[in-house]
Enzyme design. Structure first.
Site, short mmCIF file in Angstrom:
data_model
loop_
_atom_site.label_atom_id
_atom_site.label_comp_id
_atom_site.label_asym_id
_atom_site.label_seq_id
_atom_site.Cartn_x
_atom_site.Cartn_y
_atom_site.Cartn_z
N THR A 124 37.17 -7.41 3.83
CA THR A 124 36.42 -7.55 2.58
C THR A 124 35.03 -7.41 2.95
OG1 THR A 124 35.70 -9.33 1.02
CG2 THR A 124 36.50 -10.14 3.20
N TYR A 148 36.95 -18.00 2.93
CA TYR A 148 37.58 -16.65 2.66
C TYR A 148 37.16 -15.64 3.54
CZ TYR A 148 38.37 -12.09 0.43
OH TYR A 148 38.89 -10.80 0.30
C1 UD1 Z 1 33.74 -11.69 -4.09
C2 UD1 Z 1 33.72 -11.42 -2.79
C3 UD1 Z 1 34.63 -10.26 -2.32
C4 UD1 Z 1 36.12 -10.56 -2.81
C5 UD1 Z 1 36.16 -11.10 -4.10
C6 UD1 Z 1 37.51 -11.52 -4.37
C7 UD1 Z 1 31.74 -11.98 -1.76
C8 UD1 Z 1 30.26 -11.37 -1.23
N1 UD1 Z 1 32.31 -11.19 -2.39
O1 UD1 Z 1 33.16 -10.62 -4.97
O2 UD1 Z 1 34.75 -9.77 -1.06
O3 UD1 Z 1 36.87 -9.29 -2.55
O4 UD1 Z 1 35.12 -12.01 -4.41
O5 UD1 Z 1 37.54 -12.63 -5.17
O6 UD1 Z 1 31.92 -13.03 -1.42
N2 UD1 Z 1 29.79 -12.54 -12.54
C9 UD1 Z 1 29.42 -13.00 -13.73
N3 UD1 Z 1 30.37 -13.60 -14.43
C10 UD1 Z 1 31.54 -13.94 -14.15
C11 UD1 Z 1 31.96 -13.58 -13.16
C12 UD1 Z 1 30.99 -12.90 -12.15
O7 UD1 Z 1 28.46 -12.83 -14.00
O8 UD1 Z 1 32.37 -14.62 -14.86
C13 UD1 Z 1 29.04 -11.75 -11.45
C14 UD1 Z 1 28.83 -12.51 -10.22
O9 UD1 Z 1 27.80 -13.41 -10.25
C15 UD1 Z 1 28.59 -11.14 -9.34
C16 UD1 Z 1 29.59 -9.97 -10.06
O10 UD1 Z 1 29.73 -10.67 -11.48
O11 UD1 Z 1 27.45 -10.58 -9.60
C17 UD1 Z 1 30.68 -9.53 -9.42
O12 UD1 Z 1 31.65 -11.07 -9.28
P1 UD1 Z 1 33.17 -11.11 -8.78
O13 UD1 Z 1 33.73 -10.13 -9.66
O14 UD1 Z 1 33.46 -12.27 -8.94
O15 UD1 Z 1 33.10 -10.53 -7.34
P2 UD1 Z 1 32.08 -10.85 -6.11
O16 UD1 Z 1 31.97 -12.37 -6.15
O17 UD1 Z 1 31.16 -9.96 -6.00
#
Ligand code: UD1
Length: 334
Positions: A124, A148
Site C-alpha cells: 500500500t 495498517y
Molecule cells: C487510505 C490509505 C490507503 C489504503 C486505504 C484503505 C493512507 C495514506 N492511505 O487511503 O493506503 O489502501 O486507506 O483503507 O493511509 N474523504 C472525504 N470524505 C470521506 C472519505 C474520504 O473527504 O467520507 C477524503 C479523504 O480525506 C482523502 C480522500 O477522500 O482525501 C480519499 O480517502 P479514502 O478513500 O479514505 O482513502 P485514503 O485515506 O487516501
C-alpha cells in the site's frame, strides 16, 4: 509446473472473494491459470469469487491447511487477504499485526517449506506515511503513520529478507487509491463499513446515507480538498497478472507503485459522480481527518517499464460510473 511467461499453472489467491482479489482471480482464469482461492469470508463475499476457481473457505492462520494447499503443486501465491481500514488499525493495532503481518509470515514460511518461489503481495501507498513528495517514488522514505501501513511494511521486509535467503522471488505492489468495478457488473467493492471516498459517495447517491462529508477544505491543493491517485480495480488486477508473467519469465524481486501518476481532488471525484449520475450529492464540509495527507500521487513509471503494464481505464468518470453501477446493482436498484 510451468515457468515460462504465458503458460498456465495452479496459483493460490488468498482473499480471492474480496474486492481486488476477486477481480484478479477472474483475470488469472481468463489468462488460462488454474485458480485456487483461500478466503475466510470475514470481509469477502463468496458470490464475488469467480465461478471457474476452486474455493476453500479457510483461515490463513490455519497452518495445517496452508501446508496441505502449498504441498499440492502451487506455482505462485498472490496474497490479498488482509485488513485495510486505517482508523480501525489505530484502534486495534494488534489485530492488524496478527492478520496482516503474522499471517503473511505463516504463508511465507509455508512457501519456503514447500518450494513455492513466486509471490505477489498487496502492499500500500500507506507505507510512505506523511510524505510531501509529489509524485512519490518507490525509493522515498517509508515512514508509515498507521498500524495498517506498518503491518504492510513489515510484510515487505519479510519478503525482502526471505528472498535474500531462499529461492523465493516476489513483486510487492504498493496500491494507491483503488476504486471502480468490473465493467460487466460481475463484482465490485462490497466491504462492510467501508471508509473510502468513492464507496461512501455511491452509498450517498443510492440513498444509504444522507450526505457525504468532505474531510478538509483547507489543504494546499488546487481546490483545498485532498488529492489522491485513483486507479481502476480492473487495471490494478491486470498489474498482478503482468507481475506473475514477469516472475515466471525469471524477473527479479520488485517493489512497485501501482497508480496512474495523476491526482484527483475530493471535489473532482464528487463532480465526476454528479456528471455520470446527473444528480447532486448532498455534502457537508468537515474538519480534516486525522492522518490524511494533502496529496498522494504515485511516481508510476517503473511498473510500466518493468511489467509492460498499460492501464486501459485511466478515466475518473469511468471509475466512478462503474462503482455507482455496481452499488446500484448491489442494493437492488440496478
Ligand atoms: C487510505 C490509505 C490507503 C489504503 C486505504 C484503505 C493512507 C495514506 N492511505 O487511503 O493506503 O489502501 O486507506 O483503507 O493511509 N474523504 C472525504 N470524505 C470521506 C472519505 C474520504 O473527504 O467520507 C477524503 C479523504 O480525506 C482523502 C480522500 O477522500 O482525501 C480519499 O480517502 P479514502 O478513500 O479514505 O482513502 P485514503 O485515506 O487516501
Amino acid at each position: 509446473m510451468s515457468s515460462d511467461s504465458g503458460i498456465s499453472a495452479k496459483v493460490l489467491v488468498t482473499g480471492g472473494a474480496g474486492y481486488i482479489g476477486s477481480h484478479t482471480a477472474q483475470q488469472l482464469l481468463d489468462a488460462g491459470n488454474e485458480v485456487l482461492i483461500l478466503d475466510n469470508l470475514s470481509n469477502g463475499d463468496r458470490a464475488m469469487a469467480p465461478g471457474g476457481a476452486r474455493f476453500i473457505e479457510g483461515d490463513l492462520a490455519d497452518r495445517t491447511l496452508l501446508a496441505e494447499i502449498l504441498a499440492d503443486g502451487i506455482d505462485a501465491v498472490l496474497h490479498f487477504a488482509g485488513s485495510i481500514v486505517v482508523p480501525e488499525s489505530v484502534a486495534d493495532p494488534l489485530a492488524y499485526y496478527r492478520n496482516n503481518t503474522i499471517n503473511t509470515h505463516g504463508l511465507l514460511q509455508a512457501c519456503v517449506e514447500n518450494g513455492v518461489d513466486r509471490f505477489i503481495f498487496s502492499s500500500t501507498a500507506a507505507v510512505y506515511g506523511d510524505t510531501t513528495l509529489v509524485p512519490v517514488p518507490e525509493n522515498a522514505p517509508t515512514l508509515p503513520i498507521s498500524p495498517y501501513g506498518s503491518s504492510k511494511l513489515m510484510s515487505e521486509w519479510m519478503l525482502r529478507d526471505t528472498a535474500a535467503a531462499h529461492s523465493l522471488r516476489y513483486v510487492a505492489l504498493r496500491y494507491f487509491n483503488v476504486a471502480g468495478a468490473d465493467l460487466q457488473g460481475r463484482r465490485g467493492q462490497a466491504s462492510r463499513n467501508a471508509t473510502h471516498l468513492i464507496k461512501l459517495a455511491v452509498e450517498t447517491l443510492t440513498g444509504q446515507r444522507d450526505r457525504l462529508a468532505i474531510f478538509g477544505g483547507d489543504y494546499p491543493t488546487s481546490d483545498g480538498t485532498g488529492v489522491r491517485d485513483y486507479i481502476h480495480v480492473v487495471d490494478l488486477a491486470n498489474a498482478h497478472v503482468r507481475a506473475l508473467d514477469y516472475l515466471r519469465g525469471g524477473g527479479d524481486s520488485q517493489v512497485l507503485n501501482c497508480g496512474y501518476g495523476r491526482g484527483s481532488s475530493v471535489k473532482q471525484v464528487i463532480g465526476a459522480l454528479e456528471r455520470v449520475s446527473n444528480r447532486k450529492i448532498p455534502i457537508e464540509m468537515a474538519p480534516r481527518r486525522a492522518g490524511d495527507v494533502a496529496e498522494l500521487v504515485a511516481e508510476a513509471s517503473r511498473i510500466r517499464g518493468l511489467l509492460g503494464w498499460q492501464p486501459e481505464h485511466d478515466d475518473l468518470e469511468l471509475i466512478v460510473k462503474t462503482a455507482l453501477d455496481w452499488e446500484r446493482k448491489r442494493v437492488g436498484l440496478g
